[in-house]
Design an enzyme around this catalytic site. Structure first.
Site, PDB file in Angstrom:
ATOM      1  N   GLN A  95       0.838  -1.205   0.000  1.00 37.28           N
ATOM      2  CA  GLN A  95       0.000   0.000   0.000  1.00 37.28           C
ATOM      3  C   GLN A  95       0.874   1.256   0.000  1.00 37.28           C
ATOM      4  O   GLN A  95       1.821   1.359   0.786  1.00 37.28           O
ATOM      5  CB  GLN A  95      -0.901   0.000   1.244  1.00 37.28           C
ATOM      6  CG  GLN A  95      -1.889   1.160   1.278  1.00 37.28           C
ATOM      7  CD  GLN A  95      -2.841   1.074   2.471  1.00 37.28           C
ATOM      8  OE1 GLN A  95      -2.675   0.220   3.359  1.00 37.28           O
ATOM      9  NE2 GLN A  95      -3.819   1.959   2.499  1.00 37.28           N
ATOM     10  N   HIS A 101      -8.744   2.128  -0.942  1.00 32.64           N
ATOM     11  CA  HIS A 101      -9.048   2.045  -2.366  1.00 32.64           C
ATOM     12  C   HIS A 101      -8.974   0.611  -2.843  1.00 32.64           C
ATOM     13  O   HIS A 101      -8.147  -0.172  -2.380  1.00 32.64           O
ATOM     14  CB  HIS A 101      -8.091   2.918  -3.194  1.00 32.64           C
ATOM     15  CG  HIS A 101      -6.643   2.639  -2.957  1.00 32.64           C
ATOM     16  ND1 HIS A 101      -5.977   3.075  -1.831  1.00 32.64           N
ATOM     17  CD2 HIS A 101      -5.734   1.950  -3.688  1.00 32.64           C
ATOM     18  CE1 HIS A 101      -4.716   2.679  -1.888  1.00 32.64           C
ATOM     19  NE2 HIS A 101      -4.547   1.982  -3.008  1.00 32.64           N
TER      20      HIS A 101
END
Ligand code: 5GP
Ligand code: ZN
Length: 115
Positions: A95, A101
């Site tokens: 990430q 997301h």
């Protein structure tokens, strides 16, 4: 809204993006650095740092994220060929933006396992 968050700035319009889909809970746009012919990011309007950030409190929102992604794959005609949802989380997950997301990847065969 988190002041220093790139994706919060995309939602507010402060940073431009190429919109794919929008509803009350999520916003979706094309990834700036696509790794597949279709590479869309679906983000929650509410700032959560990751998918497991207070996840029980946000059960309806997490459901809305997945249902919106399903609408988007239909909209983008990926249902027949197939696609992949990815939620990178934390350091080992890769990430890089700490606002929840979901990646939608499609348009070519995708290898497994991931690197
Ligand atoms: P992560 O690595 O956190 O799972 O994914 C972050 C994604 O955001 C990456 O695929 C990266 O290319 C994308 N990204 C980073 N900055 C921007 C930006 O300013 N605009 C868009 N459209 N995508 C971005
Ligand atoms: Zn944010």
């Amino acid at each position: 809204m988190s002041n220093d968050c790139l994706f919060c700035k995309i939602i507010s319009g402060e940073i431009p993006s190429n919109k794919v889909y929008s509803d009350d809970h999520v916003y979706a746009f094309h990834d700036i650095n696509p790794v597949a012919p279709t590479h869309v990011l679906v983000i929650t309007r509410k700032h959560l740092s990751a998918v497991n950030d207070r996840s029980e409190e946000h059960e309806p929102l997490l459901g809305a994220l997945m249902v919106a992604a399903n609408r988007i794959v239909k909209q983008l005609d990926l249902e027949e060929s197939g696609f992949r949802y990815v939620i990178n989380t934390g350091s080992h997950g890769g990430q890089t933006v700490f606002h929840l997301h979901l990646h939608i990847l499609g348009g070519r065969p995708l290898a497994w396992p991931p690197g």
